[in-house]
Scaffold this active site. Structure first.
Site, short mmCIF file in Angstrom:
data_model
loop_
_atom_site.label_atom_id
_atom_site.label_comp_id
_atom_site.label_asym_id
_atom_site.label_seq_id
_atom_site.Cartn_x
_atom_site.Cartn_y
_atom_site.Cartn_z
N LYS A 122 -3.09 5.54 -6.83
CA LYS A 122 -3.23 6.05 -7.92
C LYS A 122 -3.38 6.00 -9.39
O LYS A 122 -4.22 6.34 -10.25
CB LYS A 122 -3.10 7.93 -8.00
N ARG B 157 0.25 19.49 -6.26
CA ARG B 157 0.24 18.90 -5.72
C ARG B 157 1.27 19.47 -4.77
O ARG B 157 1.99 19.55 -4.15
CB ARG B 157 1.89 17.56 -6.54
N ARG C 82 6.69 -3.15 -6.59
CA ARG C 82 6.35 -2.73 -8.03
C ARG C 82 6.98 -2.89 -9.27
O ARG C 82 8.15 -2.80 -9.04
CB ARG C 82 5.71 -0.83 -7.57
N ARG D 79 11.69 1.40 -10.72
CA ARG D 79 11.87 3.28 -10.29
C ARG D 79 12.99 2.85 -9.86
O ARG D 79 12.85 2.13 -8.22
CB ARG D 79 10.61 3.41 -10.09
N ARG E 292 10.22 10.85 -0.60
CA ARG E 292 8.79 11.15 -1.06
C ARG E 292 7.75 11.44 -0.46
O ARG E 292 6.50 12.07 -0.30
CB ARG E 292 8.80 10.60 -1.99
P1 AP5 Z 1 0.26 2.89 -8.15
O1 AP5 Z 1 -0.65 2.63 -8.92
O2 AP5 Z 1 1.97 2.68 -8.78
O3 AP5 Z 1 0.86 4.12 -6.85
P2 AP5 Z 1 0.39 5.84 -7.24
O4 AP5 Z 1 0.31 5.40 -6.31
O5 AP5 Z 1 0.28 5.33 -8.94
O6 AP5 Z 1 1.64 5.77 -6.57
P3 AP5 Z 1 3.63 6.60 -7.36
O7 AP5 Z 1 4.52 5.75 -6.54
O8 AP5 Z 1 3.42 6.95 -8.69
O9 AP5 Z 1 2.44 7.97 -6.57
P4 AP5 Z 1 4.24 9.40 -6.90
O10 AP5 Z 1 2.84 10.19 -6.29
O11 AP5 Z 1 4.70 8.93 -5.68
O12 AP5 Z 1 5.31 9.08 -7.82
P5 AP5 Z 1 4.93 10.14 -9.21
O13 AP5 Z 1 4.62 9.17 -10.50
O14 AP5 Z 1 3.44 10.76 -9.33
O15 AP5 Z 1 0.78 1.21 -7.08
C1 AP5 Z 1 1.63 1.15 -6.50
C2 AP5 Z 1 2.04 -0.43 -6.38
O16 AP5 Z 1 1.00 -1.56 -5.60
C3 AP5 Z 1 2.06 -1.42 -7.84
O17 AP5 Z 1 2.88 -1.57 -7.52
C4 AP5 Z 1 0.60 -1.67 -8.32
O18 AP5 Z 1 0.09 -2.73 -8.46
C5 AP5 Z 1 -0.11 -2.24 -6.34
N1 AP5 Z 1 -1.57 -1.44 -6.16
C6 AP5 Z 1 -2.51 -0.59 -6.82
N2 AP5 Z 1 -3.53 -0.52 -5.90
C7 AP5 Z 1 -2.95 -1.44 -5.44
C8 AP5 Z 1 -4.50 -2.06 -4.32
N3 AP5 Z 1 -5.77 -1.71 -4.02
N4 AP5 Z 1 -4.45 -3.22 -3.74
C9 AP5 Z 1 -2.70 -3.47 -4.21
N5 AP5 Z 1 -2.08 -3.54 -4.66
C10 AP5 Z 1 -2.31 -2.10 -5.02
O19 AP5 Z 1 6.08 11.11 -8.95
C11 AP5 Z 1 6.89 11.06 -8.94
C12 AP5 Z 1 8.32 12.30 -8.77
O20 AP5 Z 1 7.96 12.92 -9.53
C13 AP5 Z 1 7.72 12.29 -7.99
O21 AP5 Z 1 8.54 12.32 -6.50
C14 AP5 Z 1 8.39 14.20 -8.18
O22 AP5 Z 1 10.09 14.89 -7.73
C15 AP5 Z 1 8.11 14.19 -9.08
N6 AP5 Z 1 6.67 15.32 -9.53
C16 AP5 Z 1 5.23 14.30 -10.38
N7 AP5 Z 1 4.54 15.09 -10.13
C17 AP5 Z 1 5.08 16.15 -9.66
C18 AP5 Z 1 3.95 17.46 -9.35
N8 AP5 Z 1 3.06 17.75 -9.95
N9 AP5 Z 1 5.60 18.62 -9.30
C19 AP5 Z 1 6.49 18.30 -8.61
N10 AP5 Z 1 6.79 16.81 -9.15
C20 AP5 Z 1 6.40 16.21 -9.42
#
Ligand code: AP5
Length: 226
Positions: free
Chosen positions: A17, A92, A131, A164, A175
């Site tokens: 994402k 979410r 990552r 991270r 998660r």
């Molecule tokens: P990446 O693009 O970083 O993946 P992502 O989907 O963004 O993954 P996240 O782990 O950031 O998502 P998340 O939703 O768990 O975390 P968030 O920060 O929102 O890609 C991942 C890896 O793969 C990278 O190394 C990239 O280079 C590689 N890659 C990407 N695309 C690829 C492809 N096509 N092919 C090969 N490799 C690829 O949330 C973190 C925490 O914050 C949550 O656990 C929660 O506690 C809190 N939080 C955040 N938002 C909320 C909310 N709205 N409500 C409540 N709590 C929240």
């Protein structure tokens, strides 16, 4: 063509994402709004919000809806989001989505365009374990798929690459469980609203970008705006 709407990238941890939201935001000239990045910044700065969020994020749990909504509303009040924005990791939960709908109506923006990323759990775990993120500009790398030119250093701004704290295998499993329990139902919510699209997120970065551009172009053809 003006974006004039919210795009929402929905998918489990590691689905890509953030990677795609970053590219799409540059392409359409709108902000990339990641609630995860906002919360990590609050944690790093030691704000009250950050102190509340830190233990929950470390356990892989979601931060309460009211905290997230306050943060999002504050961010959307900035002038740069007047023409639309791309959400990554928000909403979410169904209550977050319902509140976002109200905000969109208030702002006179069209329906959101929601894209759900489909990726197998095995691929998600592999991606997250590889990552590394730039501590300065936030550029994301992957040591297996997209390594930096110099190990540990960002190609874009020379910043130090870091992992991270919530990317350890046991926290990622938490998660994923939180995603299944609280976020997956959003796909049905948006399907019922007629705004859900899906993409095969297991393909390479360029291929996923192309698929997203096709989805955006189809939506533009339907609605007159992206
Ligand atoms: P990446 O693009 O970083 O993946 P992502 O989907 O963004 O993954 P996240 O782990 O950031 O998502 P998340 O939703 O768990 O975390 P968030 O920060 O929102 O890609 C991942 C890896 O793969 C990278 O190394 C990239 O280079 C590689 N890659 C990407 N695309 C690829 C492809 N096509 N092919 C090969 N490799 C690829 O949330 C973190 C925490 O914050 C949550 O656990 C929660 O506690 C809190 N939080 C955040 N938002 C909320 C909310 N709205 N409500 C409540 N709590 C929240």
């Amino acid at each position: 063509m003006a974006l004039n709407r919210a795009m929402i990238f929905l998918g489990p941890p590691g689905a890509g994402k953030g990677t795609q939201a970053n590219r799409a935001a540059k392409r359409y000239g709108v902000p990339h709004l990641s609630t995860g990045d906002m919360l990590r910044e609050a944690v790093a700065q030691g704000t009250e919000l950050g102190r509340l969020a830190k233990p929950l994020m470390e356990r892989g749990e979601l931060v309460p809806d009211n905290i997230v909504m306050g943060m999002v509303e504050e961010r959307l009040a900035r002038p740069d989001s007047a023409q639309g924005f791309i959400f990554d990791g928000f909403p979410r939960t169904v209550p977050q989505a319902e509140q976002l709908d109200k905000i969109m109506v208030r702002r006179g923006l069209g329906k959101p365009l929601v894209v759900e990323f489909h990726v197998s759990s095995e691929t998600l775990l592999h991606r997250v374990s590889g990552r590394w993120t730039c501590s300065v500009g936030g550029e994301t790398y992957n040591i297996y798929e997209r390594p930096p030119k110099v190990p540990g250093i960002c190609d874009v701004d020379g910043g130090k690459l870091i992992q991270r704290t919530d990317d350890s295998a046991d926290i990622v499993r938490e998660r994923l469980a939180a995603y299944d329990r609280k976020t997956k139902p959003l796909a049905d919510y948006y399907r019922q609203h007629g705004v859900l699209e899906t993409v095969d997120g297991s393909k390479g970065v360029e291929e996923v970008s192309r698929a997203l551009n096709e989805i955006f172009a189809r939506a533009a053809g339907r609605d007159g705006h992206l």
